[in-house]
Design an enzyme around this catalytic site. Structure first.
Site, PDB file in Angstrom:
ATOM      1  N   HIS A   1      -7.602   1.367   1.180  1.00  0.00           N
ATOM      2  CA  HIS A   1      -7.396  -0.038   1.513  1.00  0.00           C
ATOM      3  C   HIS A   1      -6.321  -0.311   2.568  1.00  0.00           C
ATOM      4  CE1 HIS A   1      -7.889  -4.216   0.916  1.00  0.00           C
ATOM      5  NE2 HIS A   1      -8.131  -4.220  -0.378  1.00  0.00           N
TER       6      HIS A   1
ATOM      7  N   PRO B   1     -11.304  -0.092  -2.968  1.00  0.00           N
ATOM      8  CA  PRO B   1     -12.545  -0.717  -3.416  1.00  0.00           C
ATOM      9  C   PRO B   1     -13.751   0.171  -3.131  1.00  0.00           C
ATOM     10  CG  PRO B   1     -11.278  -2.133  -1.905  1.00  0.00           C
ATOM     11  CD  PRO B   1     -10.754  -0.742  -1.778  1.00  0.00           C
TER      12      PRO B   1
ATOM     13  N   TYR C   1       0.808  -1.223   0.000  1.00  0.00           N
ATOM     14  CA  TYR C   1       0.000   0.000   0.000  1.00  0.00           C
ATOM     15  C   TYR C   1       0.841   1.273   0.000  1.00  0.00           C
ATOM     16  CZ  TYR C   1      -3.645  -3.352   0.986  1.00  0.00           C
ATOM     17  OH  TYR C   1      -4.485  -4.423   0.903  1.00  0.00           O
TER      18      TYR C   1
ATOM     19  N   SER D   1     -12.183 -11.791  -5.454  1.00  0.00           N
ATOM     20  CA  SER D   1     -12.479 -11.858  -4.030  1.00  0.00           C
ATOM     21  C   SER D   1     -13.950 -12.105  -3.789  1.00  0.00           C
ATOM     22  CB  SER D   1     -12.075 -10.553  -3.344  1.00  0.00           C
ATOM     23  OG  SER D   1     -12.292 -10.679  -1.957  1.00  0.00           O
TER      24      SER D   1
END
Length: 621
Positions: free
Chosen positions: A338, A115, A102, A549
């Site tokens: 995230h 997301p 990240y 996912s």
């Protein structure tokens, strides 16, 4: 992009009354993340390469792996270093993972990392409906926050084992901070004086809204409504520069612009107020109308990027961990940064909030007047104006490039695989393999995230959905010379293989994070990178044409994210009892990919697999 969510088995919740320090006691009772045996990982690495690597290349890789794991060799030395790290650290992986996946990642967080979640469509007859719903949503989040503050949040269990709850304590009052080469994350929740405000953005302008009364009780829905109405009336009077769009830029560009932005004292104070806020609410202008069948797709792109600089992309602060989006046209959802958390804690929060908003309104009582929410001011220099224009252009390019399709598969849901005693998640993953194989005539590296929350500070590992067994099944499925009974046996074997890999992954025995740890250990030791990490096979194995996912929710929603490679797909799904919500993304700049084509191929694959089971005697157990 590393969109790392989590394939969920059944989660059991156990709620406890408040016990001071319960969270810490719970965390300390969790086991540490193990370091898997070196030889086990090497053997499993070769097995996962088999369906995606040509045999000649695979033979070369076998030689490199044998050399890597020989007694007294480089692999053994790195393994020992990793084991020492695991002994000393609370979690040998978590800091490395946060940094590498990240904070060091320099692509924009928009599409590539953050997301979005699309909630069921709401019908607002006017702007008051939008404000009313936003007020209830804020009250619902504050209700969830009370459980976090009081440490009465239900502890989750998986297979009888308690899960790490730390991610729940990181999503509120937190924010990502851009840097020139690397970012950081700040969390203000544990401050001596934790934040008492949220930020609301409407018409590209930011406001501080205090959400607690002087006696520390949260504002009621009615009070919140009044305050939000004041914000909307105030923000319509002027049309300011969309400063928030700066957060959508490439991280290095944003890092430079950020340093420039906060040189001004007023700007710095405004930015700090956003960063410190508990969360952000984005009151969006209506987007262009879409047909009913295209509505969810349009809502998904609104959650992911806001629609571009003409629409709502400037109505965001993309570095903020939680941004709830309430559109004037009824499009609602959120986007989250995230770095602090995976999908399941976010979805648990959403489920709570959605249920809260369904409660009937309490009888209204007279209210004491509340102060006007504080508008956050920004001084825009010519240089900042140029940065904003550049961010607008880059955002519009990203918007044009994203190919998104939200597909509601309505023929069946979890009920059908379960009736054949097959794991629904594994069944869907095998269908994805079949769909991809039919489109491209080969198997590809496939990522499905698995939770490591059985361990203290656990994040994720990779479930490798492309297996020898799934490859055997997808090649056999359309082969007319193979009997249906044999195809069913191969399907069951592929589903069981996926289930076994999932179980292995959630117990900390998968290969990907271990291999990454060995690679990072070599970098930390300042030694030459071992040949297996320079090998073509390693690059192919980590080029995820399918990044997937499962993020199940009680709410009929779906999470969405962008592909992780230029020629790949992002696939997220929420399996409901009798239907499945899919969000599929690709890039228009790649001529070989199409989100709509994959959605159709996936639908065909699921229906064909169901038909195969139905047509074959004794398939139903």
């Amino acid at each position: 992009n590393i969109c790392l969510l989590f394939s969920w088995a059944t989660i059991v919740l156990l709620s406890l009354t408040r016990i001071p320090g319960r969270y810490l006691t719970h965390q300390e009772g969790l086991p540490k993340l193990p370091v898997p045996p070196l030889n086990q990982t090497c053997d499993r690495y070769l097995a996962v390469l088999e369906p995606i690597i040509e045999s000649e290349e695979l033979n070369q890789t076998r030689t490199l792996v044998e050399e890597f794991q020989r007694p007294g060799g480089v692999g053994e030395r790195l393994q020992q270093g990793l084991e020492r790290r695991a002994h000393k650290a609370e979690n040998w992986l978590s800091d490395w993972w946060l940094q590498m996946a990240y904070l060091d990642y320099r692509m924009p967080v928009v599409i590539h990392s953050s997301p979005g979640v699309v909630l069921p469509r709401l019908e607002f007859s006017d702007r008051q409906g939008q404000i009313r719903y936003a007020a209830k949503l804020i009250a619902g989040v504050l209700d969830f926050k009370t459980m976090i503050d009081n440490e009465t949040l239900p502890v989750e269990y998986l297979g009888g084992r308690p899960l790490c709850m730390s991610q729940y304590y990181r999503v509120l009052s937190s924010c990502r901070i851009p840097g020139i080469k690397s970012d950081s994350v700040v969390n203000y929740a544990s401050n001596k004086t934790p934040p008492r405000h949220i930020t609301v953005v409407h018409n590209f302008q930011f406001y501080v809204l205090d959400v607690y009364n002087s006696d520390c009780t949260p504002l009621t829905v009615d009070q919140l409504y009044v305050q939000l109405e004041k914000i909307c009336n105030s923000s319509l009077q002027t049309n300011k520069e969309p400063v928030g769009i700066l957060t959508s830029n490439h991280r290095n560009s944003w890092g430079k612009a950020y340093a420039n932005l906060i040189r001004d004292k007023t700007n710095k104070e405004s930015v700090r107020a956003i960063q410190k806020s508990i969360f952000t609410v984005c009151l969006d202008a209506p987007m262009p109308r879409a047909s009913d069948d295209m509505y969810r797709t349009r809502a998904a792109v609104q959650m992911l990027h806001g629609g571009g600089s003409r629409w709502n992309s400037g109505n965001r602060w993309f570095d903020k961990t939680l941004q709830f989006i309430v559109g004037e046209d009824g499009a609602c959802g959120l986007i989250y940064e995230h770095a602090p958390a995976e999908g399941p804690p976010i979805v648990a929060l959403i489920d709570h909030v959605v249920e809260y908003t369904k409660k009937s309104d309490i009888v209204r009582t007279p209210m004491a007047p509340l102060p006007m929410p504080q508008k956050l001011c920004f001084n825009i220099s010519p240089e900042l104006k140029k940065d904003i224009e550049e961010a607008k252009q880059n955002m519009n390019i990203m918007v044009q490039d994203l190919d998104m399709k939200v597909h509601v598969f309505s023929y069946f849901g979890k009920n059908i695989p379960k009736s054949y005693k097959l794991s629904p998640d594994a069944f869907i993953q095998v269908a994805l393999q079949l769909a991809y194989y039919r489109m491209y005539q080969h198997c590809c590296a496939t990522y499905e995230s698995a939770s490591l929350r059985m361990f203290r500070l656990g994040r994720t590992d990779t479930i490798r959905s492309a297996s020898v067994d799934s490859a055997t099944f997808v090649r056999a499925m359309d082969d007319q010379s193979i009997q249906n009974s044999e195809k069913v046996a191969l399907l069951e074997k592929a589903v069981k293989a996926h289930r076994a890999y999932t179980d292995m992954a959630i117990r900390g025995q998968a290969i990907d994070r271990h291999l990454l740890g060995l690679k990072l250990q070599a970098i930390e030791d300042l030694s030459a990178l071992p040949d297996i990490f320079m090998d073509t096979s390693y690059a192919v194995a980590n080029h995820y044409n399918l990044s997937t996912s499962q993020v199940p929710a009680k709410t009929d929603c779906v999470m969405c994210f962008g592909p992780v490679v230029p020629d790949g797909y992002g696939v997220c799904y929420n399996p409901m009892e009798e239907h499945i919500n899919f969000a599929i993304s690709a890039f228009n700049s790649c001529a070989d990919t199409s989100a709509t084509r994959l959605a159709h191929a996936l639908e065909d694959a699921l229906l064909d697999m169901k038909a195969l089971l139905e047509q074959t005697p004794k398939a139903k157990l």
